[in-house]
Design an enzyme around this catalytic site. Structure first.
Site, PDB file in Angstrom:
ATOM      1  N   ARG A  34      -9.011 -48.827  13.014  1.00  0.00           N
ATOM      2  CA  ARG A  34      -9.701 -48.941  11.720  1.00  0.00           C
ATOM      3  C   ARG A  34     -10.817 -49.990  11.785  1.00  0.00           C
ATOM      4  O   ARG A  34     -11.832 -49.854  11.112  1.00  0.00           O
ATOM      5  CB  ARG A  34      -8.708 -49.345  10.622  1.00  0.00           C
ATOM      6  CG  ARG A  34      -7.693 -48.284  10.266  1.00  0.00           C
ATOM      7  CD  ARG A  34      -6.837 -48.711   9.072  1.00  0.00           C
ATOM      8  NE  ARG A  34      -5.671 -47.850   8.930  1.00  0.00           N
ATOM      9  CZ  ARG A  34      -4.446 -48.167   9.307  1.00  0.00           C
ATOM     10  NH1 ARG A  34      -4.223 -49.363   9.847  1.00  0.00           N
ATOM     11  NH2 ARG A  34      -3.456 -47.334   9.158  1.00  0.00           N
ATOM     12  N   CYS A  57      15.449 -45.814  11.473  1.00  0.00           N
ATOM     13  CA  CYS A  57      16.400 -46.187  10.416  1.00  0.00           C
ATOM     14  C   CYS A  57      16.921 -44.966   9.666  1.00  0.00           C
ATOM     15  O   CYS A  57      17.993 -45.011   9.068  1.00  0.00           O
ATOM     16  CB  CYS A  57      15.740 -47.143   9.427  1.00  0.00           C
ATOM     17  SG  CYS A  57      15.121 -48.671  10.163  1.00  0.00           S
TER      18      CYS A  57
END
Length: 469
Positions: A34, A57
């Protein structure tokens, strides 16, 4: 005689090499992209698995059926990363880091072909690996660690093909507890073998006992204070039982929930600095100590515990993504730091919510701190409001100073995320006396007039005043 204007030779872009295609590595690569375009920074990333930027997770919830499919856990595919100007090479494992020459050697997992790639900047985001006990049968078919989407798929395939419906989970930490519930949801009879006195060693034993009761309420057989000594197999080499010194527990599937270690074999071989827990050591900018052009983040690093002042290994996706953002910002010409953590984590067993932040009692003792501890019972809502659920809050405060040291919460709906209040208070180094004046939101559907965190803080402040004279 006219002279032609000499053409300017453009400076070649620097090359950033990233080892690891998950949270920390790809967050770093994406943030750097970016801030710098391809003409300034070439980015090459290596990932040895089949997937990038996924939520480890979420694997227990996918295995248990709460998440419908594997793809829902993927935040960004390799094709999406490549479309953003990142040369992401999947199924490619880095086998060596040559720090002196500024290059890495990588091997294509499928073809075996190897090649060196030079770098100007290097990011190490190799993650962590499940602990596999050094026991007979630990590598037998039917024994599963759960760390990657490949691991999750292998476990689901094993569950579908298993001859019976018996599962043994070895270990009762976050992964062990979550996988035990996932196996129950899949219709398995589940035994958890845990070497600790209670599940969830990240809690003090008195709070872990509440988790124990909830797991037994789900129909899980809990075997505490038991060390696994062997994994037994049948004549075909398939797992058939888990053995301890005193008993054998039949199993068609075994899931390892013992925990993880930093995956730092590459770093160790390259002579990079490791801490007491085996994780890479970095500065506040996540630069590897003593190495100007090497950064590291995610589950392969150790981080500063802001409460105890010591380095710890805390493998959580929240930290990994923050590390990546910090690293990518610094690589992109900006400036960012990661000051440390207070050790906040949440989990659940069925509808029981489990949360902790800061120090346990044994952590405080290890750090040489004198402390007071209080435990209170409260409810998630005003007691008269429908569906008010019980909640237990344990709080540690430093003796004399009253500084908050840690909070543990076990309760039903509305319990776990209250730990965020304590996490902010820990970060701000507040005393429990100061916490009693916090202006928290109140309405009967959300909290008693005295929030459980404030009730615990009041009791802790009184204990500090009483015992610090």
């Amino acid at each position: 005689m006219s002279m032609s204007r000499a053409s300017r030779t453009s400076r070649p872009p620097e090359r950033l090499v990233v080892i690891g295609g998950d949270a920390a590595g790809m967050s770093a690569a994406s943030q750097a992209r970016r801030l710098k375009g391809p003409d300034e920074l070439e980015i090459v990333a290596f990932e040895r698995g089949h997937f990038s930027s996924f939520s480890a997770c979420g694997i227990p919830y996918w295995v248990g059926g709460d998440v419908a499919g594997r793809d829902e856990l993927i935040a960004r595919t390799p094709e999406e990363h490549r479309a953003r100007g990142i040369d992401l090479r999947m199924r490619t494992e880095v086998t060596e880091i040559d720090v002196a020459a500024g290059r890495v050697r990588a091997r294509n997992v499928d073809s075996g072909a190897e090649a060196w790639t030079s770098y100007d900047k290097l990011v190490i985001a190799t993650g962590a690996r499940p602990i596999r006990p050094d026991l007979p049968g630990a590598d037998a078919p039917g024994v599963h660690g759960v760390q990657t989407l490949d691991d999750g798929q292998a476990l689901l395939d094993a569950l579908a093909a298993a001859k019976g419906r018996r599962a043994v989970v070895v270990g009762a930490g976050y992964i062990g507890v979550e996988m035990a519930e996932a196996m129950i949801n899949r219709g398995y009879r589940v035994t958890v073998v845990n070497r600790g006195s209670e599940p969830m060693s990240t809690l003090d034993p008195d709070m872990g006992r509440l988790v124990h009761r909830a797991m037994e309420g789900l129909g899980i057989t809990m075997v505490d204070d038991a060390e696994v000594t062997k994994i037994l197999t049948d004549d075909d080499g398939e797992v058939r039982a888990v053995g301890t010194e005193d008993a054998e527990y039949p199993a068609d599937v075994v899931v390892l929930g013992i925990g993880v270690r930093p995956e730092t074999g590459l770093a160790r071989a390259a002579g990079l600095p490791l801490g007491d827990h085996g994780g890479l050591l970095t500065d506040l900018a996540m630069r590897v100590r003593g190495h100007e052009n090497i950064w590291a983040g995610g589950d392969c690093v150790e981080v500063l515990d802001l409460v105890s002042g010591r380095e710890r290994h805390i493998p959580l996706g929240t930290h990994a993504n923050k590390h990546g953002q910090v690293i990518g910002t610094n690589l992109g010409g900006g400036y960012a730091t990661f000051p440390g953590v207070v050790g906040t984590a949440v989990s659940k067993v069925c509808d029981l919510e489990i949360a902790r932040t800061g120090l346990r009692e044994k952590d405080a003792r290890r750090a040489g701190l004198q402390y007071e501890t209080v435990t209170i019972e409260s409810t998630s809502r005003a007691g008269y409001y429908p569906n008010a659920a019980p909640m237990t809050v344990k709080m540690l405060a430093e003796r004399r100073t009253g500084r908050l040291l840690g909070v543990q919460i076990v309760g039903r709906e509305g319990a776990a995320k209250r730990v965020d209040i304590a996490a902010v208070a820990l970060t701000a180094r507040m005393t429990v006396e100061e916490m009693t004046a916090l202006d928290l939101g109140y309405a009967p559907p959300f909290s008693p007039v005295w929030d459980p965190i404030l009730v615990a803080a009041r009791k802790a402040a009184a204990a500090v005043r009483r015992n610090s004279g």
